[in-house]
Write a protein that holds these residues in place. Structure first.
Motif, PDB file in Angstrom:
ATOM      1  N   ARG A 143      26.264  10.559  21.024  1.00  0.00           N
ATOM      2  CA  ARG A 143      26.790   9.447  20.229  1.00  0.00           C
ATOM      3  C   ARG A 143      25.752   8.974  19.224  1.00  0.00           C
ATOM      4  N   ALA A 191      29.812  -1.419  13.507  1.00  0.00           N
ATOM      5  CA  ALA A 191      30.925  -1.197  14.430  1.00  0.00           C
ATOM      6  C   ALA A 191      30.631  -0.025  15.366  1.00  0.00           C
ATOM      7  N   LEU A 192      29.981   1.014  14.862  1.00  0.00           N
ATOM      8  CA  LEU A 192      29.644   2.152  15.725  1.00  0.00           C
ATOM      9  C   LEU A 192      28.564   1.759  16.732  1.00  0.00           C
ATOM     10  N   ALA A 207      28.133  -1.189  17.927  1.00  0.00           N
ATOM     11  CA  ALA A 207      28.804  -2.021  18.938  1.00  0.00           C
ATOM     12  C   ALA A 207      29.559  -1.159  19.952  1.00  0.00           C
ATOM     13  N   ARG A 208      29.943   0.054  19.549  1.00  0.00           N
ATOM     14  CA  ARG A 208      30.645   0.964  20.469  1.00  0.00           C
ATOM     15  C   ARG A 208      29.685   1.891  21.211  1.00  0.00           C
ATOM     16  N   GLY A 209      28.383   1.639  21.071  1.00  0.00           N
ATOM     17  CA  GLY A 209      27.411   2.409  21.848  1.00  0.00           C
ATOM     18  C   GLY A 209      26.793   3.585  21.114  1.00  0.00           C
ATOM     19  N   PRO A 267      36.101   3.604  13.172  1.00  0.00           N
ATOM     20  CA  PRO A 267      35.297   3.649  14.412  1.00  0.00           C
ATOM     21  C   PRO A 267      36.086   4.213  15.593  1.00  0.00           C
ATOM     22  N   GLN A 268      37.355   3.768  15.736  1.00  0.00           N
ATOM     23  CA  GLN A 268      38.183   4.282  16.838  1.00  0.00           C
ATOM     24  C   GLN A 268      38.381   5.789  16.682  1.00  0.00           C
ATOM     25  N   GLU A 301      35.329   7.770  17.647  1.00  0.00           N
ATOM     26  CA  GLU A 301      35.200   7.807  19.103  1.00  0.00           C
ATOM     27  C   GLU A 301      36.127   8.886  19.695  1.00  0.00           C
ATOM     28  N   ASP A 320      38.453  -5.295  12.840  1.00  0.00           N
ATOM     29  CA  ASP A 320      38.319  -5.906  14.155  1.00  0.00           C
ATOM     30  C   ASP A 320      36.947  -6.567  14.274  1.00  0.00           C
ATOM     31  N   GLN A 355      35.592  -7.900  16.677  1.00  0.00           N
ATOM     32  CA  GLN A 355      34.909  -7.560  17.924  1.00  0.00           C
ATOM     33  C   GLN A 355      33.970  -6.380  17.750  1.00  0.00           C
ATOM     34  N   LEU A 356      34.292  -5.551  16.738  1.00  0.00           N
ATOM     35  CA  LEU A 356      33.474  -4.360  16.533  1.00  0.00           C
ATOM     36  C   LEU A 356      32.204  -4.663  15.757  1.00  0.00           C
TER      37      LEU A 356
END
Ligand code: SF4
Length: 482
Positions: free
Chosen positions: A4, A26-27, A29-31, A111-112, A115, A138, A140-141
């Motif tokens: 990742r 955003a990426l 935030a997604r790890g 981002p989704q 993933e 989003d 949240q991201l």
């Protein structure tokens, strides 16, 4: 190699830079973590169609990525932005390593999609549809540190169809973002440490004048959509926001209330980028710009009346089809009359599918280059003169990073390639030369006391009093005032 990791290469305008910054956050935030080119699994190219031969540039970058990642079997490429919108899934056939293409409206879903691509090796995704509504991202991201100078999108697309421009075809029709969402994002950025916000859009002056804005106003039960002037006032009123800017305003749509705001809003910076494109009424008409020089100069005079110290910058296209020597002289005269502190000037070149591509009387490359050189020579001299006139001034500088070496400057809001690095601080630990911007947006280098005295973050994001002591070609040098 981590599974990742990502690397982003960004071409083009500030909107693309902002999109890439958001995508990076955003990426993360997604790890995901950022990695250099050649070490990252996900290699993202955010593209621009405004410059000459954009496709070839993207092809060459994708070749570079293929070469750099040849020993990484899981690595893949993502193409976003305007060229992705134009070529679309054509990238899949030409470059097997490309597994995602996304346009301006598709970026919120990128981002989704990335993933999923990491989890499903055979998959390819294209996010190219234009949506009718503003594609809200989003929140949240979006996490992690924010830079002292942050950018906030207020709209997407453009309805103007200037004869030379591809943007309405690649970014779609204008869609205003809900005013509440804009103000909320600005407030969050200020809470998280941003001192300066720049509102971004292809034509910010027509904010609120589109079907999406009407739909939002109706849904909210409001009588009418929020105007750009009203939005400026709402954002400017946020506690803790030291500086507010916006880009890009179209002269034809600038409202008297927006001009007045320069005289009434203390934190609206006295600098405006107001694209002129040509000083010839005949060429402005052929370009479809819908203003003439009388209208443009009237705006300039009213801006200077509202804020006498305002500095203006502009964009100029040299050698539009049919441009005569007299038209070009008119452009030079206009530049002298306004006295632009800076300008971004380019030779005209065809963009496939635009009206200007069909126009006769194209100028030859040598003539365009000669005119551009004359214009830039005048601008360079004038910019140096402007900078020299600032020596001795007391000003406030928002520090946005350490200089890599004393005297180094940050680039203007200019086209180019922007690679990696989203952590905001550059330079060597313990270095004392910082860079920042004054309220006019001029780059200022200043020597600060040792970094530790600036607190845990060093001097990043501090607004410090400075006296300008030297003008360089494109920047200023200042000393800290006691
Ligand atoms: S205003 Fe004209 S130049 Fe600017 S994005 Fe829209 S069409 Fe392009």
């Amino acid at each position: 190699m981590s599974d990742r990791t990502f690397h982003i290469l960004t071409f083009g305008c500030q909107m693309n830079v902002n999109d890439s910054d958001w995508l990076a956050r955003a990426l993360v935030a997604r790890g995901f973590t950022e990695a250099p080119l050649g070490k990252a699994r996900v290699n993202i190219v955010n593209t621009c169609s405004v410059r000459d031969k954009p496709e070839q540039k993207v092809y060459s970058v994708l070749g570079r990525i293929r070469q750099a990642t040849r020993k990484l079997p899981d690595a893949f490429a993502v193409v976003g932005g305007c060229v992705a919108q134009q070529i679309g899934s054509g990238f899949f056939t030409r470059f097997p390593q490309v597994r995602l293409v996304f346009g301006g409206d598709g970026s919120s879903m990128a981002p989704q999609a990335i993933e999923r691509l990491c989890a499903e090796p055979g998959l390819r995704v294209s996010l190219l549809d234009f949506s009718e509504e503003y594609p809200e991202r989003d929140a949240q991201l979006d996490s992690g540190p924010v830079p002292p100078s942050a950018f906030v999108n207020i709209m997407q697309g453009c309805d103007n169809f200037c004869a030379y421009c591809i943007v309405p075809y690649t970014r779609g029709r204008q869609k205003s973002r809900a005013a509440d969402a804009v103000v909320r994002e600005c407030a969050e950025l200020v809470d998280r440490g941003a001192k300066e916000i720049t509102l971004l859009g292809q034509n910010v002056n027509s904010y609120g004048q589109d079907a999406e804005a009407t739909r939002q106003a109706t849904a909210a039960g409001d009588g009418k959509a929020v105007s750009f002037a009203e939005l400026l006032h709402r954002v400017a009123a946020l506690p803790g926001l030291a500086r507010l800017r916006f880009v890009t305003p179209h002269p034809k749509d600038i409202a008297p209330e927006v001009i007045d705001a320069f005289g009434t809003l203390d934190n609206l910076c006295p600098r405006l980028h107001l694209p002129l494109q040509s000083g010839s009424d005949r060429i402005l008409k052929a370009m479809g710009r819908k203003y003439d020089m009388a209208r443009y100069m009237d705006i300039v005079h009213r801006l200077k009346a509202a804020r006498p110290d305002i500095q203006l910058s502009t964009d100029i296209i040299v050698g539009f089809p049919g441009e005569t020597e007299q038209d070009f002289e008119d452009t030079l005269a206009a530049m002298r009359a306004v006295g632009f502190a800076a300008s971004f000037s380019f030779c005209y070149s065809d963009r496939p599918g635009t009206r200007a591509e069909m126009l006769p009387a194209k100028l030859d490359a040598a003539e365009k280059a000669a005119r551009l050189a004359r214009l830039q020579e005048w601008q360079n001299d004038y910019t140096e003169q402007c900078l020299r006139s600032m020596v001795g001034l007391h000003t406030m500088v928002l520090l946005d990073g350490m200089s890599r070496k004393p005297g180094m400057t940050t680039p203007e809001l200019q086209e180019g390639v922007h690679e990696g690095v989203h952590d905001g601080v550059a330079g060597t630990p313990g270095g004392e030369s910082w860079q920042g911007r004054d309220p006019y947006g001029q780059a200022v280098n200043v020597v600060m006391p040792p970094r530790t005295q600036g607190g845990p973050e060093g001097w990043l994001g501090r607004i410090v009093p400075v006296t300008i002591v030297e003008a360089k070609k494109h920047s200023l040098r200042g000393v800290l005032r006691a």
